[in-house]
Design an enzyme around this catalytic site. Structure first.
Site, mmCIF file in Angstrom:
data_model
loop_
_atom_site.group_PDB
_atom_site.id
_atom_site.type_symbol
_atom_site.label_atom_id
_atom_site.label_comp_id
_atom_site.label_asym_id
_atom_site.label_seq_id
_atom_site.Cartn_x
_atom_site.Cartn_y
_atom_site.Cartn_z
ATOM 1 N N GLY A 18 38.492 42.614 31.660
ATOM 2 C CA GLY A 18 38.982 43.780 30.921
ATOM 3 C C GLY A 18 40.143 43.510 29.992
ATOM 4 O O GLY A 18 40.107 42.620 29.137
ATOM 5 N N ASN A 19 41.209 44.289 30.159
ATOM 6 C CA ASN A 19 42.375 44.182 29.270
ATOM 7 C C ASN A 19 43.014 42.798 29.334
ATOM 8 O O ASN A 19 43.392 42.238 28.307
ATOM 9 C CB ASN A 19 43.447 45.208 29.669
ATOM 10 C CG ASN A 19 43.040 46.614 29.327
ATOM 11 O OD1 ASN A 19 42.284 46.829 28.391
ATOM 12 N ND2 ASN A 19 43.533 47.567 30.082
ATOM 13 N N ASP A 38 44.779 35.293 38.072
ATOM 14 C CA ASP A 38 44.021 36.417 38.664
ATOM 15 C C ASP A 38 43.774 36.066 40.123
ATOM 16 O O ASP A 38 44.140 34.978 40.586
ATOM 17 C CB ASP A 38 42.690 36.601 37.902
ATOM 18 C CG ASP A 38 42.138 38.027 37.981
ATOM 19 O OD1 ASP A 38 41.856 38.493 39.105
ATOM 20 O OD2 ASP A 38 41.988 38.675 36.938
ATOM 21 N N ASN A 100 49.794 42.530 33.616
ATOM 22 C CA ASN A 100 48.629 43.383 33.368
ATOM 23 C C ASN A 100 47.845 43.752 34.630
ATOM 24 O O ASN A 100 47.212 44.804 34.674
ATOM 25 C CB ASN A 100 47.696 42.649 32.380
ATOM 26 C CG ASN A 100 46.302 43.231 32.373
ATOM 27 O OD1 ASN A 100 46.041 44.274 31.767
ATOM 28 N ND2 ASN A 100 45.372 42.573 33.073
ATOM 29 N N TYR A 172 48.180 56.388 41.428
ATOM 30 C CA TYR A 172 48.049 55.635 40.173
ATOM 31 C C TYR A 172 49.126 56.107 39.188
ATOM 32 O O TYR A 172 49.835 55.288 38.586
ATOM 33 C CB TYR A 172 46.645 55.828 39.583
ATOM 34 C CG TYR A 172 46.383 54.967 38.358
ATOM 35 C CD1 TYR A 172 46.024 53.627 38.491
ATOM 36 C CD2 TYR A 172 46.503 55.481 37.072
ATOM 37 C CE1 TYR A 172 45.794 52.829 37.379
ATOM 38 C CE2 TYR A 172 46.275 54.700 35.951
ATOM 39 C CZ TYR A 172 45.913 53.369 36.114
ATOM 40 O OH TYR A 172 45.696 52.579 35.001
ATOM 41 N N MET A 209 37.158 48.927 35.558
ATOM 42 C CA MET A 209 37.932 49.952 36.267
ATOM 43 C C MET A 209 37.387 51.360 36.005
ATOM 44 O O MET A 209 37.445 52.233 36.854
ATOM 45 C CB MET A 209 39.397 49.855 35.813
ATOM 46 C CG MET A 209 40.347 50.733 36.550
ATOM 47 S SD MET A 209 42.041 50.499 35.987
ATOM 48 C CE MET A 209 42.608 49.181 37.020
HETATM 49 N N1 LIG Z 1 40.678 50.682 31.807
HETATM 50 C C1 LIG Z 1 41.475 51.687 31.483
HETATM 51 O O1 LIG Z 1 41.029 52.761 31.044
HETATM 52 C C2 LIG Z 1 42.974 51.521 31.602
HETATM 53 C C3 LIG Z 1 43.774 52.516 31.054
HETATM 54 C C4 LIG Z 1 45.152 52.388 31.143
HETATM 55 C C5 LIG Z 1 45.713 51.305 31.769
HETATM 56 N N2 LIG Z 1 44.907 50.351 32.312
HETATM 57 C C6 LIG Z 1 45.572 49.226 32.975
HETATM 58 O O2 LIG Z 1 45.171 48.004 32.391
HETATM 59 C C7 LIG Z 1 45.302 46.969 33.370
HETATM 60 C C8 LIG Z 1 44.000 46.201 33.454
HETATM 61 O O3 LIG Z 1 42.983 47.106 33.817
HETATM 62 P P1 LIG Z 1 41.442 46.885 33.432
HETATM 63 O O4 LIG Z 1 40.926 48.192 32.986
HETATM 64 O O5 LIG Z 1 41.292 45.682 32.604
HETATM 65 O O6 LIG Z 1 40.889 46.658 34.904
HETATM 66 P P2 LIG Z 1 39.770 45.690 35.492
HETATM 67 O O7 LIG Z 1 39.515 46.242 36.844
HETATM 68 O O8 LIG Z 1 38.660 45.547 34.524
HETATM 69 O O9 LIG Z 1 40.526 44.273 35.596
HETATM 70 C C9 LIG Z 1 41.648 44.099 36.410
HETATM 71 C C10 LIG Z 1 41.838 42.620 36.690
HETATM 72 O O10 LIG Z 1 43.009 42.488 37.508
HETATM 73 C C11 LIG Z 1 42.695 41.641 38.607
HETATM 74 N N3 LIG Z 1 43.536 41.985 39.768
HETATM 75 C C12 LIG Z 1 43.450 43.053 40.575
HETATM 76 N N4 LIG Z 1 44.376 42.989 41.546
HETATM 77 C C13 LIG Z 1 45.070 41.836 41.339
HETATM 78 C C14 LIG Z 1 46.154 41.212 42.004
HETATM 79 N N5 LIG Z 1 46.688 41.728 43.110
HETATM 80 N N6 LIG Z 1 46.615 40.044 41.503
HETATM 81 C C15 LIG Z 1 46.068 39.479 40.404
HETATM 82 N N7 LIG Z 1 45.034 40.042 39.732
HETATM 83 C C16 LIG Z 1 44.546 41.196 40.199
HETATM 84 C C17 LIG Z 1 41.211 41.861 38.889
HETATM 85 O O11 LIG Z 1 40.637 40.775 39.601
HETATM 86 C C18 LIG Z 1 40.659 41.998 37.470
HETATM 87 O O12 LIG Z 1 40.308 40.748 36.926
HETATM 88 C C19 LIG Z 1 45.668 47.655 34.682
HETATM 89 O O13 LIG Z 1 47.062 47.576 34.889
HETATM 90 C C20 LIG Z 1 45.238 49.080 34.443
HETATM 91 O O14 LIG Z 1 45.927 49.997 35.250
HETATM 92 C C21 LIG Z 1 43.549 50.423 32.241
#
Ligand SMILES: NC(=O)c1ccc[n+]([C@@H]2O[C@H](COP(=O)([O-])OP(=O)(O)OC[C@H]3O[C@@H](n4cnc5c(N)ncnc54)[C@H](O)[C@@H]3O)[C@@H](O)[C@H]2O)c1
Length: 267
Positions: A18-19, A38, A100, A172, A209
């Site tokens: 993801g991000n 990760d 992140n 959250y 997510m």
């Molecule tokens: N997707 C959205 O709509 C959105 C919106 C706002 C903020 N965010 C934030 O962006 C960030 C990334 O989210 P995303 O949407 O890419 O999520 P995702 O679930 O696609 O990816 C998250 C990544 O973080 C890793 N991860 C989880 N727990 C971990 C830990 N304890 N240590 C190390 N790595 C860990 C996972 O293995 C995964 O690769 C997060 O902080 C999330 O809250 C996401």
């Protein structure tokens, strides 16, 4: 692509999906060496990434960039300390720390949310950012400042959920609110050291997510209706904002929580 981050050294947590993946790829495209971190090197199965089977650091190397992978749980002090130490050992310094890694346990009111869900969410989303900032800043204060870039950049991935209340996301929103104000607090303490601390607050994006909501017709259209811009956000939208905050153009920008949300919070 401008190589405006040439020779900068970055760590990205949660870099496999993801991000985090989009951020690591974008920083590397602009010339930074990236230590990708990760729980596992492979992307989460529910993601929308192209080349999802290729770990992020390998994708960077295949495109001619510099990257390594180190396993670390962002919520564990010893892992995060070792991650920063590994970066210094590999590349000599840490210029950019992107906190992140994050988790989301689904929609529920506080009446149904369990204490375990609260602890898990706060541990990764809030304590993880605190730990990443603590060990990166500990290293950054020892570094000599670079012209235009100072001693280092902390970039936290918060959320619109840190700025407004999102229905049925109690822990959250609490965790992201903590990130938003920790960002301001650290900016105050470390401005004299020329260390910038900013956060990006994304709106709803297509990542693993959020997949459960995007697969449901009703929740998908309600997410779209909540976002004035006529498309959903992408991890690349977030990555571009991170690259700006990492760049020399953001030298005097610190303590900001930058929304990348298609005007979700503007109403
Ligand atoms: N997707 C959205 O709509 C959105 C919106 C706002 C903020 N965010 C934030 O962006 C960030 C990334 O989210 P995303 O949407 O890419 O999520 P995702 O679930 O696609 O990816 C998250 C990544 O973080 C890793 N991860 C989880 N727990 C971990 C830990 N304890 N240590 C190390 N790595 C860990 C996972 O293995 C995964 O690769 C997060 O902080 C999330 O809250 C996401």
């Amino acid at each position: 692509m401008s190589k405006n981050l040439e020779n900068r050294i970055a760590i990205v947590t949660g870099a496999s999906s993801g991000n985090g993946r989009a951020i690591a790829l974008a920083l590397a495209d602009r010339g930074a060496a990236v230590l990708c971190s990760d729980l596992q090197p492979t992307a989460l199965a529910g993601g929308y990434e192209k080349d999802i089977d290729i770990p992020t650091h390998e994708a960077i190397i295949q495109s001619g960039g510099r990257a390594e992978y180190k396993q670390a749980d962002a919520s564990k002090s010893s892992d995060v300390e070792a991650l920063v130490a590994a970066c210094v050992e590999l590349y000599g310094r840490v210029d950019i720390m992107v906190n992140n890694a994050g988790v989301f346990t689904g929609l529920h009111s506080i009446l149904d949310e369990t204490e375990d869900q609260y602890d898990f969410t706060m541990n990764v989303n809030a304590k993880g950012v605190w730990l990443g900032s603590k060990y990166a800043i500990k290293q950054m204060v020892t570094q000599s400042p670079l012209a235009g870039a100072g001693r280092g950049r902390i970039i936290n991935i918060a959320s619109i959920g840190g700025l407004v209340g999102l229905a049925l996301e109690p822990s959250y929103c609490a965790s992201k609110g903590a990130v938003v104000n920790l960002t301001r607090q650290l900016a105050v303490d470390f401005a004299p050291e020329l260390i910038n601390v900013n956060a990006v607050c994304p709106g709803f994006l297509a990542t693993a997510m959020v997949r459960p909501f995007l697969e449901n017709k009703e929740t998908k259209s309600s997410l779209e209706a909540l976002t004035p811009w006529p498309r959903m956000g992408t991890p690349e939208d977030v990555a571009k904002a991170v690259c700006f905050l990492a760049s020399d153009d953001a030298e005097w920008m610190t303590g900001s929580n930058l929304t990348v949300d298609g005007a979700f919070t503007a109403r």
